[in-house]
Design an enzyme around this catalytic site. Sequence first.
Site, PDB file in Angstrom:
ATOM      1  N   CYS A  99      -2.230   8.829   3.629  1.00  0.00           N
ATOM      2  CA  CYS A  99      -2.195   8.334   2.245  1.00  0.00           C
ATOM      3  C   CYS A  99      -3.529   8.523   1.539  1.00  0.00           C
ATOM      4  O   CYS A  99      -3.583   8.689   0.331  1.00  0.00           O
ATOM      5  CB  CYS A  99      -1.765   6.878   2.218  1.00  0.00           C
ATOM      6  SG  CYS A  99      -2.824   5.805   3.210  1.00  0.00           S
TER       7      CYS A  99
ATOM      8  N   GLU B 172       0.882  -1.175   0.000  1.00  0.00           N
ATOM      9  CA  GLU B 172       0.000   0.000   0.000  1.00  0.00           C
ATOM     10  C   GLU B 172       0.912   1.215   0.000  1.00  0.00           C
ATOM     11  O   GLU B 172       1.690   1.415   0.926  1.00  0.00           O
ATOM     12  CB  GLU B 172      -0.924  -0.050   1.231  1.00  0.00           C
ATOM     13  CG  GLU B 172      -2.121   0.855   1.091  1.00  0.00           C
ATOM     14  CD  GLU B 172      -1.834   2.257   1.578  1.00  0.00           C
ATOM     15  OE1 GLU B 172      -1.393   3.095   0.745  1.00  0.00           O
ATOM     16  OE2 GLU B 172      -2.036   2.519   2.764  1.00  0.00           O
TER      17      GLU B 172
END
Length: 483
Positions: free
Chosen positions: A287, A254
């Site tokens: 993020c 990720e």
Amino acid sequence: MTRQVVEGVSVPTDHFIGGRWVSSPRRFETRSPIGWELLAEVARGDADTAAAAVGAAVESFAAWSAMSIGDRAGVLHRLADLIEAHTDEIARVETRDMGFLFESMKQRLVARGALNFRTYADLMVGHRNRTWDAKNMWNQVQRQPAGPAVVITPWNAPFMLSTWKLAPALAAGNSVIHKPAEWSPLTAGLLAELTVEAGFPPGAYNVVQGVGSEVGAALVADPRVRRISFTGSPDTARTIGQAAATNIVPFTAELGGKGAFLVFADADLDAAAHRAAWQYDDSGQVCLAGTRLLVAAEVRDEFLTRFHQHADALVLGDPRDPTTDIAPLVHPDHRDRVHGFVERARAAGDVIVRGGRPVTGSLHYEPTLIEPASNLSEVVQREIFGPVLTLQSFADEAEAIALANSTPYGLSAQIWTSSRLRAERVGAAVRAGLVWVNTFLVRDLTAPFGGCGISGIGREGGDYALDFHSDLKTLMILDDSTE
Ligand code: ADP
């Protein structure tokens, strides 16, 4: 065992391997973003540390994976209970170590850490192997625990993100070696202590502290490791991916994003502007943040006026103070990196609409908004991971979608509109793993989580993570098989 008192809490600062605290002669410093004071000198692992931790995980795998699902789920629920009981200490240490807002940490993220373990414990208990008859055959898909898993986590939400990645690995029956980030290593030691109290067998959860290119690289290169789960930057993922390829090990990554925040003319503009200013939360070290504000041209001015009103109200301060909205950035190197983006944007002719400077005497950075000269501007195309948003406008829906899909990333997007049909249309067209309409961050933990493009490989969340951490086996028995 070496311990250090941080924010009134005694924190272990060694590795945790095979159920024991293990020191290293070399240490690294962790400092607080609040005043850049030294908090602790943490054990700095090397290749031998990595080998010992993988060895402990290999040894413990047999017992942990053989435990009944009900018993393993019981251990994970006990860990969740203990996390809840220690919320205050965990939040205090993380706030001091990483700079996260204390109230937010306490109310949201520690609770989420406990929920991560509960969710995966319950999913395991509720899981039924898929079975069917076909071609005179009884078929069953079984999940087999895969083996020792390496979990490498980033510095930006260490406790919550670690538990999010550890829970499925452990629930699936894998033993784990966890490598926390060197800028915020401390809460991993607290978690390790709680696993002992929760009844984890020695070696089921191991923590190896240290520098990524040293001990992290040694962990992912070890051929005894059977899964690698990583959250961090694309460059590190490229390096880890090479080790995973060498050993033929499944790997999820990720890797951040450059989220589109689409505001259509029919949106509740004040709600959208309020939420847009909220993208500065955690100083933009998120993020999932919608960092590219893409606004319908006809409402751009009104949106901007409202955005400024909301952004003006944000209070920069000490993350321990409940009135603070914006905390300092994690590290001076990161502050300089964020400012580097803004300086290059200024030099390239992008317009700095607000902010654009580090705050003197602290690691805060002014909430910044930039109108780029072009969609190819670096501040539009690269993840900054600080309180820096860009503002662009679009003429119609087609242009909005084209802009949304114009970066190499594809983690998240937000759509602000009052039209359900538009939400479905645009939601289907944007390239992102997660798309929120008129909201942000709320999410069912059983949904898939991950990104497209350079935002990552694979999906976490619910059964997706459990499948990743398992070897799926199909058992086929001929209907007329007789003994
Ligand atoms: P960020 O930009 O968020 O700091 P990194 O990708 O550098 O992201 O770091 C994320 C995590 O990866 C950290 O725990 C770091 O120590 C680890 N790491 C960095 N380099 C390596 C590597 N070569 N091998 C394994 N882990 C690494």
